[in-house]
Every structure is written in C-alpha cells, then in structure tokens.
Scaffold this motif. Structure first.
Motif, PDB file in Angstrom:
ATOM      1  N   UNK A 289       0.826  -1.210   0.000  1.00 40.13           N
ATOM      2  CA  UNK A 289       0.000   0.000   0.000  1.00 40.13           C
ATOM      3  C   UNK A 289       0.862   1.263   0.000  1.00 40.13           C
ATOM      4  N   UNK A 290       2.017   1.207   0.641  1.00 38.18           N
ATOM      5  CA  UNK A 290       2.953   2.328   0.567  1.00 38.18           C
ATOM      6  C   UNK A 290       3.498   2.466  -0.854  1.00 38.18           C
ATOM      7  N   UNK A 291       3.811   1.341  -1.502  1.00 37.98           N
ATOM      8  CA  UNK A 291       4.259   1.387  -2.899  1.00 37.98           C
ATOM      9  C   UNK A 291       3.219   2.085  -3.771  1.00 37.98           C
ATOM     10  N   UNK A 292       1.945   1.751  -3.558  1.00 44.95           N
ATOM     11  CA  UNK A 292       0.879   2.356  -4.356  1.00 44.95           C
ATOM     12  C   UNK A 292       0.814   3.859  -4.111  1.00 44.95           C
ATOM     13  N   UNK A 293       0.942   4.259  -2.872  1.00 45.78           N
ATOM     14  CA  UNK A 293       0.938   5.687  -2.536  1.00 45.78           C
ATOM     15  C   UNK A 293       2.094   6.409  -3.230  1.00 45.78           C
ATOM     16  N   UNK A 294       3.284   5.847  -3.147  1.00 48.15           N
ATOM     17  CA  UNK A 294       4.445   6.484  -3.773  1.00 48.15           C
ATOM     18  C   UNK A 294       4.308   6.516  -5.292  1.00 48.15           C
ATOM     19  N   UNK A 295       3.689   5.477  -5.860  1.00 47.49           N
ATOM     20  CA  UNK A 295       3.496   5.454  -7.317  1.00 47.49           C
ATOM     21  C   UNK A 295       2.632   6.620  -7.766  1.00 47.49           C
ATOM     22  N   UNK A 296       1.666   6.984  -6.947  1.00 49.12           N
ATOM     23  CA  UNK A 296       0.777   8.097  -7.297  1.00 49.12           C
ATOM     24  C   UNK A 296       1.402   9.454  -6.991  1.00 49.12           C
ATOM     25  N   UNK A 297       2.261   9.517  -6.016  1.00 51.77           N
ATOM     26  CA  UNK A 297       2.782  10.806  -5.549  1.00 51.77           C
ATOM     27  C   UNK A 297       4.072  11.257  -6.215  1.00 51.77           C
ATOM     28  N   UNK A 298       4.898  10.310  -6.661  1.00 51.92           N
ATOM     29  CA  UNK A 298       6.232  10.680  -7.135  1.00 51.92           C
ATOM     30  C   UNK A 298       6.239  11.027  -8.615  1.00 51.92           C
ATOM     31  N   UNK A 299       7.007  12.061  -8.977  1.00 55.87           N
ATOM     32  CA  UNK A 299       7.175  12.412 -10.388  1.00 55.87           C
ATOM     33  C   UNK A 299       7.902  11.302 -11.135  1.00 55.87           C
ATOM     34  N   UNK A 388      -8.159  15.822 -10.387  1.00 56.32           N
ATOM     35  CA  UNK A 388      -7.247  15.237  -9.399  1.00 56.32           C
ATOM     36  C   UNK A 388      -7.175  16.130  -8.165  1.00 56.32           C
ATOM     37  N   UNK A 389      -7.012  15.503  -7.022  1.00 54.54           N
ATOM     38  CA  UNK A 389      -6.877  16.221  -5.754  1.00 54.54           C
ATOM     39  C   UNK A 389      -5.883  15.449  -4.888  1.00 54.54           C
ATOM     40  N   UNK A 390      -4.595  15.507  -5.238  1.00 55.21           N
ATOM     41  CA  UNK A 390      -3.589  14.664  -4.580  1.00 55.21           C
ATOM     42  C   UNK A 390      -3.527  14.816  -3.064  1.00 55.21           C
ATOM     43  N   UNK A 391      -3.700  16.047  -2.557  1.00 57.13           N
ATOM     44  CA  UNK A 391      -3.580  16.252  -1.118  1.00 57.13           C
ATOM     45  C   UNK A 391      -4.703  15.568  -0.348  1.00 57.13           C
ATOM     46  N   UNK A 392      -5.801  15.261  -1.038  1.00 61.29           N
ATOM     47  CA  UNK A 392      -6.904  14.567  -0.390  1.00 61.29           C
ATOM     48  C   UNK A 392      -6.991  13.111  -0.858  1.00 61.29           C
ATOM     49  N   UNK A 393      -5.955  12.665  -1.586  1.00 59.37           N
ATOM     50  CA  UNK A 393      -5.875  11.252  -1.937  1.00 59.37           C
ATOM     51  C   UNK A 393      -6.611  10.846  -3.187  1.00 59.37           C
ATOM     52  N   UNK A 394      -6.799  11.763  -4.129  1.00 60.27           N
ATOM     53  CA  UNK A 394      -7.427  11.394  -5.398  1.00 60.27           C
ATOM     54  C   UNK A 394      -6.466  11.729  -6.537  1.00 60.27           C
ATOM     55  N   UNK A 395      -6.146  10.698  -7.341  1.00 62.14           N
ATOM     56  CA  UNK A 395      -5.157  10.830  -8.406  1.00 62.14           C
ATOM     57  C   UNK A 395      -5.761  10.383  -9.735  1.00 62.14           C
ATOM     58  N   UNK A 396      -5.354  11.048 -10.791  1.00 67.57           N
ATOM     59  CA  UNK A 396      -5.758  10.661 -12.142  1.00 67.57           C
ATOM     60  C   UNK A 396      -4.510  10.193 -12.880  1.00 67.57           C
ATOM     61  N   UNK A 397      -4.539   8.951 -13.372  1.00 63.20           N
ATOM     62  CA  UNK A 397      -3.423   8.377 -14.114  1.00 63.20           C
ATOM     63  C   UNK A 397      -3.721   8.513 -15.603  1.00 63.20           C
TER      64      UNK A 397
END
Length: 414
Positions: A289-299, A388-397
């Motif tokens: 789950x941390x991997x998934x979070x980093x996948x969404x957050x990191x450039x 997208x709203x990354x700070x609230x945990x919503x990401x668009x891939x």
C-alpha cells in the motif's frame, strides 16, 4: 523395511498437487471450495511437460519460452498468483470466459473446471507456438470446452462477445477499450494493471452503474507485458548501480524521462544518508500500500532495485527506489529497539541529492501513515474523469484512451 521404502519414495503428482493446494489454502490464497477443487484436480504437470514433478508443483513460475538472449518471455504463472486471481474473478458454472494470454493452457483448464460443462472458455495468445502448445496440453489433460485462438489479445474476441468474465494473464499499462466493450454489463474484468513505474496490481473491474468501471479491491502482482503480434519484449534496460552488476535498477517506460543511466552507474558506491520515517510495520506486513501511494505521488514513480547478497550493507535483496538526476533513494527498514516484533521504515539516499530525495520519500511515507494508511484505495476507469486532488488522496493516471483514477476512501471521498 516397507515403511522405510514408503517414506523415501518420490511423491506422486497427485500428492504434490494436494500439498500445493494445502499450502495455498493455509496462506489464504485459496478461499472458496470451487477454486480449491480446481487446483486439486487439474494436473499442472501436463501443462509444463519436460520439467520435474517437484518443479511443476513448486510455488514458482515455470518459464516456457525465452528470447534469443535467454530472457523469459512466457511462463506458467506462480500458483499462488493463479489461485489469487481465480478468487478475484469469481467464475461461476455456465459462465462464458475470455482469457487474454493462453500461455501453457493451465489457467484455461482451471477456468474450464470452474465453468463446468455448460460454460465456455476462449483463450487467446499472440504466438503460434504457444497456441499449438496450449492446445496439445489441453488435449493431453482431456480438457474440453476450451478454444485456443491465435490473435492479438488487445482486440479481445468480438465474434463471441459478450463474455461474463474476461481475465488477462499479461500486464497492461492501459485497459483496452475492446475488453470493456466485450464484457457483459453485469460481468467482471480482471486485469494486471501497471499503474506507475513498477507498481502493478490485479484489479477486478465491475460496472459502476454510470458508464464507468470500478475496481472491486486489488492485489499486488506483476506480469509480462501485453505485446504486439510478431514482437518480443524490449531488451532489459537495467542500470548497474555498483559497477559490478551486484545491484541493478529496472526503469519502466514512464521512468525514462527522469532516470539517467550514465549518472546512476555506480551511485551505490557513494556515501549515503539514512532518513527514518517514524512509520512502523509488523514482521509479516506487506509494503504494497505504501508502494501504491508512492506510485501516485512521485514524479519518477518507484522502480525495482534488486541486489545479490551483501552487495551493499543494509540493502534488501529487493526493494523499491526512485531517482532524480544522479541521485537515488530506496526503501529500507530496521528492527526497533523496544524488544517488539516490528520494524521502522527508513529511506537511504545516495548521490549528490540523495539526502534530500530520501527526506522527501520519508515525508511521503509519514503522510501516508498519518492520513491514508488505514483507508482502502479504489482503482477505477470512470466515464467522466474527475479533477485530481492529490492532497486529499485522489489521483488521475493519464492514459491515451482510458484514464484511470486511484482514490483513497477517506472521509473526504465518501
């Protein structure tokens, strides 16, 4: 004498099959009686001919085809992943099932067992030799109700659509529109989706009732990528991080813009900084789950870093890492000093900007732990892509035709 002889004799295929099923049941990979019966019945050894029985029933992949360099380009999947995906797919008797990636034919045989005589399974592969091999294996095992088709799996099989279940045994960066279009509205599509970098999850998509598709949970698993007919996967672009081949970083296509092989070669030989995170995990707890979070957050999303034993002190045999210019940071952990059975996560930075990169990752881990760790993340293919709203945990891939979203279901998104 008789007892000694019995104790030392090799196990039969049936005994090994039941032993494997027992392990998968104990590990929670098999959860239903239907999948258990399929795993105990279908003879896996007939789908990997030429390998020892112990290899056929080991909980590991069995390579069945390599490229000119000896790199595996097709394999019988690890049994625990096979069982896990069958449970995710939820096949019922009488279902019509489409499989993308025939491989050895073993998974199609399991699907045929689950659908029963009233069901039908169509499995597609891009390579003629694999199609011929799967047909021969299915015939040898006496499996009926399966049609093995040569074709481009990305196109599905429109002549027999719609299907109640569609499953891919190849990795996809984007879910082909054809798969969604050929699925019964009440059906289930299971895809190993590579979300970003090396982070891949098997997602069972179901209709959201509004023209889109939503994941009914997800599990961590990686597969060889979907490829065009007549092609082989691109040669490995692994980066040698020590100059000796003892530790390598494997970038993916979406890492290449920010991963410079020349700048990173030998980077693990430089001095490094360790940044603790204040995030604790149990001994058997997964980092997925941390991997998934980093996948969404990191450039520059996480990549697999693999190393041989003692390549670098403190470096795990396999972990996730990211890079920026000539700097690299990877996930690590250490046993806490409080006498408990838990670890604290930390990040190790190398290169000129390694300390800052490790600190950035540690901050991301702390944010995930504080706000998102205890909330599930939902992967979806919406009809209308939200903002997208990354700070609230919503990401668009971003994807060429079917963008996906990853949303942590906190109070903000309920």
């Amino acid at each position: 004498m008789s007892d000694q002889h019995t104790a030392s004799r090799p196990s039969t295929a049936e005994e090994l099959r039941h032993q494997l099923a027992d392990r998968l049941l104990a590990d929670g990979k098999i959860r239903t009686s239907a999948v258990e019966a399929a795993m105990r019945t279908v003879p896996r050894e007939l789908f990997v001919p030429g390998v020892p029985l112990t290899t056929a029933y080991a909980d590991d992949i069995v390579s069945i085809k390599t490229d000119e360099a000896g790199t595996s380009i097709s394999a019988a999947s690890q049994p625990r992943i096979v069982a896990m995906m069958l449970e995710q797919l939820k096949v019922e008797p009488g279902h019509r099932v489409l499989e993308l990636g025939a491989g050895t034919g073993y998974n199609a045989a399991l699907l045929a067992h689950l659908t029963g005589p009233a069901g039908r399974v169509v499995t597609i592969d891009v390579d003629d030799d694999l199609v011929r091999g799967a047909r021969a294996n299915l015939a040898q095992a006496g499996v009926t109700g399966v049609d093995v088709v040569l074709g481009d799996g990305r196109l599905g099989h429109p002549s027999e659509a719609p299907f109640d279940r569609i499953t891919a045994t190849v990795g996809a960066f984007e879910v082909p529109r054809a798969w969604l279009d050929q699925l019964n509205p009440a059906g289930r599509l299971l895809v190993p989706v590579r979300l970003a970098g090396a982070v891949s999850r098997t997602v069972p998509f179901v209709s959201d009732g509004h023209g889109g598709w939503v994941g009914d949970g997800s599990e961590m698993a990686g597969f060889m990528p979907l490829r065009d007919p007549g092609t082989t996967p691109a040669a490995s672009s692994a980066i040698d991080l020590t100059g000796t081949g003892a530790a390598t970083l494997q970038p993916n296509r979406d890492n290449l813009h920010a991963t410079d092989p020349a700048a990173l070669t030998g980077v693990l030989n430089t001095r490094h900084t360790t940044v603790p995170t204040g995030v604790f995990v149990g001994r058997q707890e997964s980092f997925e789950q941390l991997y998934l979070w980093l996948a969404c957050r990191l450039a520059n999303p996480p990549m697999w870093l693999r190393s041989s034993k003692d390549a670098v002190p403190g470096l795990p045999a396999q972990t996730m890492a990211t890079a920026a210019g000539g700097s690299l940071a990877h996930l690590g952990y250490h046993l806490t000093e409080d006498g408990g059975d838990r670890f604290e996560l930390d990040f190790h930075g190398y290169g000129p900007g390694g300390a800052d990169l490790a600190a950035q990752l540690a901050a991301e881990a702390a944010l995930w732990d504080h706000r998102f760790r205890n909330h599930p993340a939902t992967i979806a293919i919406p009809a209308m892509v939200p903002t997208a709203d990354p700070d609230r945990g919503r990401f668009v891939l971003a994807r060429p035709t079917t963008p996906m979203t990853v949303t942590w279901n906190t109070e903000d998104h309920r």
